[in-house]
Design an enzyme around this catalytic site. Structure first.
Site, PDB file in Angstrom:
ATOM      1  N   HIS A 248     -10.283   3.274  -6.128  1.00  5.37           N
ATOM      2  CA  HIS A 248     -10.265   4.182  -4.979  1.00  5.37           C
ATOM      3  C   HIS A 248     -11.492   5.078  -5.012  1.00  5.37           C
ATOM      4  CE1 HIS A 248      -8.991   7.223  -2.098  1.00  5.37           C
ATOM      5  NE2 HIS A 248      -7.965   6.452  -1.759  1.00  5.37           N
TER       6      HIS A 248
ATOM      7  N   LYS B 294      -5.930  -0.487  -8.989  1.00  3.45           N
ATOM      8  CA  LYS B 294      -6.426   0.022  -7.710  1.00  3.45           C
ATOM      9  C   LYS B 294      -7.715   0.789  -7.982  1.00  3.45           C
ATOM     10  CE  LYS B 294      -6.889   1.623  -3.537  1.00  3.45           C
ATOM     11  NZ  LYS B 294      -5.984   2.640  -2.998  1.00  3.45           N
TER      12      LYS B 294
ATOM     13  N   HIS C 296       1.744   4.890  -1.601  1.00  2.00           N
ATOM     14  CA  HIS C 296       1.520   6.098  -2.388  1.00  2.00           C
ATOM     15  C   HIS C 296       2.910   6.620  -2.753  1.00  2.00           C
ATOM     16  CE1 HIS C 296      -2.813   6.875  -1.135  1.00  2.00           C
ATOM     17  NE2 HIS C 296      -2.425   5.935  -0.267  1.00  2.00           N
TER      18      HIS C 296
ATOM     19  N   HIS D  36     -10.215   0.484  -2.313  1.00  2.00           N
ATOM     20  CA  HIS D  36     -10.582   1.375  -1.210  1.00  2.00           C
ATOM     21  C   HIS D  36     -12.038   1.722  -1.482  1.00  2.00           C
ATOM     22  CE1 HIS D  36      -9.725   5.492   0.934  1.00  2.00           C
ATOM     23  NE2 HIS D  36     -11.024   5.358   0.752  1.00  2.00           N
TER      24      HIS D  36
ATOM     25  N   HIS E  18       0.853  -1.200   0.000  1.00  2.00           N
ATOM     26  CA  HIS E  18       0.000   0.000   0.000  1.00  2.00           C
ATOM     27  C   HIS E  18       0.885   1.244   0.000  1.00  2.00           C
ATOM     28  CE1 HIS E  18      -4.096   1.758   1.280  1.00  2.00           C
ATOM     29  NE2 HIS E  18      -3.340   2.725   0.785  1.00  2.00           N
TER      30      HIS E  18
ATOM     31  N   HIS F 234      -6.406  13.855   2.143  1.00  2.00           N
ATOM     32  CA  HIS F 234      -7.201  13.446   0.984  1.00  2.00           C
ATOM     33  C   HIS F 234      -7.941  14.647   0.388  1.00  2.00           C
ATOM     34  CE1 HIS F 234      -6.675   9.009   1.184  1.00  2.00           C
ATOM     35  NE2 HIS F 234      -6.312   9.328   2.405  1.00  2.00           N
TER      36      HIS F 234
ATOM     37  N   ASP G 264       0.402   2.564   3.767  1.00  2.00           N
ATOM     38  CA  ASP G 264      -0.344   3.754   3.332  1.00  2.00           C
ATOM     39  C   ASP G 264       0.567   4.982   3.399  1.00  2.00           C
ATOM     40  OD1 ASP G 264      -2.431   5.253   2.352  1.00  2.00           O
ATOM     41  OD2 ASP G 264      -3.843   4.700   3.921  1.00  2.00           O
TER      42      ASP G 264
ATOM     43  N   HIS H   6      -6.900  -1.178   4.023  1.00  2.00           N
ATOM     44  CA  HIS H   6      -7.359  -0.690   5.340  1.00  2.00           C
ATOM     45  C   HIS H   6      -8.801  -1.130   5.604  1.00  2.00           C
ATOM     46  CE1 HIS H   6      -8.594   2.434   2.560  1.00  2.00           C
ATOM     47  NE2 HIS H   6      -7.383   2.952   2.518  1.00  2.00           N
TER      48      HIS H   6
END
EC number: 3.5.1.5
Length: 568
Positions: free
Chosen positions: A221, A219, A138, A248, A136, A321, A361, A274
């Protein structure tokens, strides 16, 4: 044969069968299950020791002559907790067992020949584990890579293009051009790397194009829209091209609730990020997904282990975010994700083997250098709170140790189709190995071997007369430099990109390998963390039940592997 005391033996060769070792300052105690040596025939390097010409070193090289032998290592792996010599050849683990000179010594394995070409690394008294895998990531800043590496992570999977807002929030490298540039940027680093394309697409040719460009999967999201349509299309293409999908889910339940997402997934394998929900996902009950047979559930490290500070720090983290604390709706959105009750349940679900993977993350609500530490802190917190696991045999914590090490080694490797290459200490896999002093296990590695070559080590003053004078800190070794890093590090891509010759197309010099066997797996394929269950969340109190029984844990006010080892 002359006999020596067990204490003398341990001081010379490290612990052997039946000996016990404490991990760091935790309450976790391992017991050596077996020792592959032949007593009296141990090999050890140094003046007056046995790896010498005509003794433990043969004069007759063979096809199994090692490039590097790691002697008397205490291996901690999902495959076992045992003592062995580890032989490395051409960057891979060539043999595990008893190494030495087969012409003179009893019990030497055929694949563990110590010869003129063999370098020696003494692991007496040290623990050896597989390099960690963080799924995970970024990719916000390249500085994450050496930070993770120094903690014992040797493979990073995720997405991004740098500190763009899309990357700050989502682990996605979208589109052919961005993937091309990230694959080229990967050449620089001592780290295995793989990138996820954007799965929030209801147009299948756009998904296929990203796989052909080198993405190892998708992914999905919520910030790009985790709709049933996007989920279905991404999984359709994943099934066709044998790649993994990570998700996610939809915190606001705009496109559907958790039941709708499970319906869209339709029993197909998917990796949930998560899965507790503080990092995002259907509020308040995304945690229900962790009990399903086709869900490969992961945690990110801000919520593990649950402490008295966990809830308070999450609001500020959530603002990354692209939220604004001055906008009421943004604050309510963030607040809906932070539930102490589900966070408290998460620790227990890890101990039960229901949650299968730990990850970071990185810089987007997680700490890239703390995956391994947080995993062992959680294991220790759970032992202190709940006692020994019912599966334990003997007076040790071996089962729990195998359960927790699997969460950041073999299980993420299986999930993303790279377990043929990395993820455990097994013959045939790349020699991505981490050496630990037991006193510093889980918090500060001694040395990291990447593709069979030393890449990072604690090292003293370079102007000193010996290697150990202060200041001792992590320094890059030769495996970090020049063209050596091309031979010892892997860029993972999809099978279609590999077969289409992406390495040649982009002029990549690193090892390039395809992911495989991502779609024919379920939770039952994950090691020591394969438990399925019926999980319920009370919509008013957020209390969690597993098969009808409430599960929770206390917020810790003190942790192991913490201030004893760190100034900050």
């Amino acid at each position: 044969m002359k006999k020596i005391s067990r204490k003398e033996y341990v001081s010379m060769y490290g612990p052997t069968t039946g000996d016990k070792v404490r991990l760091g300052d935790t309450d976790l105690i391992l017991e050596v299950e077996h020792d592959c040596t032949t007593y009296g025939e141990e090999i050890k390097f140094g003046g007056g020791k046995t790896i010498r010409d005509g003794m433990g070193q043969t004069n007759s090289p063979s096809s199994h002559e090692l490039d590097l032998v790691i002697t008397n290592a205490l291996i901690v792996d999902y495959t076992g907790i045992y003592k062995a010599d580890i032989g490395i050849k051409n960057g891979k683990i060539h043999g595990i067992g008893k190494a030495g000179n087969k012409d003179l010594q009893d019990g030497v394995c055929n694949r563990l020949c110590v010869g003129p070409a063999t370098e020696a690394l003494a692991a007496e008294g040290l623990i050896v584990t597989a390099g960690g895998i963080d799924t995970h990531i970024h990719f916000i800043s390249p500085q994450q890579i050496p930070t993770a590496f120094a903690s014992g992570i040797t493979t990073m999977i995720g997405g991004g293009t740098g500190p763009a807002d899309g990357t700050n929030a989502t682990t996605i490298t979208p589109g052919r051009w961005n993937l091309k540039e990230m694959l080229r940027a990967s050449e620089e680093y001592a780290m295995n790397l793989g990138y996820l394309g954007k799965g929030n697409v209801s147009f299948e040719p756009a998904l296929i194009d990203q796989l052909e460009a080198g993405a190892i999967g998708f992914k999905i999201h919520e910030d790009w829209g985790s709709t049933p349509s996007a989920i279905n299309h991404a999984l359709n293409i994943a099934d066709k091209y044998d790649v993994q999908v990570a998700i996610h889910t939809d915190t606001l339940n705009e496109a559907g609730c958790v039941e709708d997402t499970l319906e869209a997934i339709a029993g197909r394998t998917i990796h949930t990020f998560h899965t507790e929900g503080a990092g995002g996902g259907h509020a308040p009950d995304v945690i229900k997904m962790a009990g399903e047979f086709n869900i490969l559930p992961a945690s990110t490290n801000p919520t593990i282990p649950f402490t008295k500070n966990t809830e308070a720090e999450h609001m500020d983290m959530l603002m990354c975010h692209h939220l604004d604390k001055n906008i009421k709706e943004d604050v309510e959105f963030a607040d809906s994700r932070i539930r102490p009750q589900t966070i408290a349940a998460e620790d227990k679900l890890h101990d039960m083997g229901i949650f299968s993977i730990t990850s970071s993350d990185s810089q987007a609500m997680g700490r890239v250098g703390e995956v391994i530490t947080r995993t062992w802190q959680t294991a220790d917190k759970n032992k202190k709170e709940f006692g020994r696991l019912p599966e334990e045999k003997g007076d040790n914590d071996n089962f729990r140790i195998k359960r927790y090490i699997s969460k950041y080694t073999i299980n993420p490797a299986i999930t993303h189709g790279i377990s043929e290459y990395v993820g455990s200490v097994e013959v045939g896999k790349y020699a991505d190995l981490v050496l630990w002093s037991p006193a510093f296990f889980g918090i500060k590695p001694n040395m990291i071997i990447k593709g069979g070559f030393i890449a990072l080590s604690q090292m003293g003053d370079a102007n000193a007369s010996i290697p150990t004078p202060q200041p001792v800190y992590y320094r890059e070794m030769f495996g970090h430099h020049g063209k050596a890093k091309f031979d010892t590090n892997i860029t993972f891509v999809s099978q279609v990109a590999y077969e289409n010759g992406i390495k040649h197309e982009l002029g990549l010099q690193r090892v390039v390998l395809p992911v495989k066997n991502c779609r024919n797996i379920t939770k039952k394929d994950l090691k020591f963390n394969d438990v399925t269950a019926h999980i319920e969340v009370n919509p008013e109190t957020y209390k969690v039940k597993v098969d009808g029984n409430e599960v929770t844990s206390h917020a810790a006010d003190k942790l192991s592997l913490a201030q004893l080892y760190n100034l900050f």
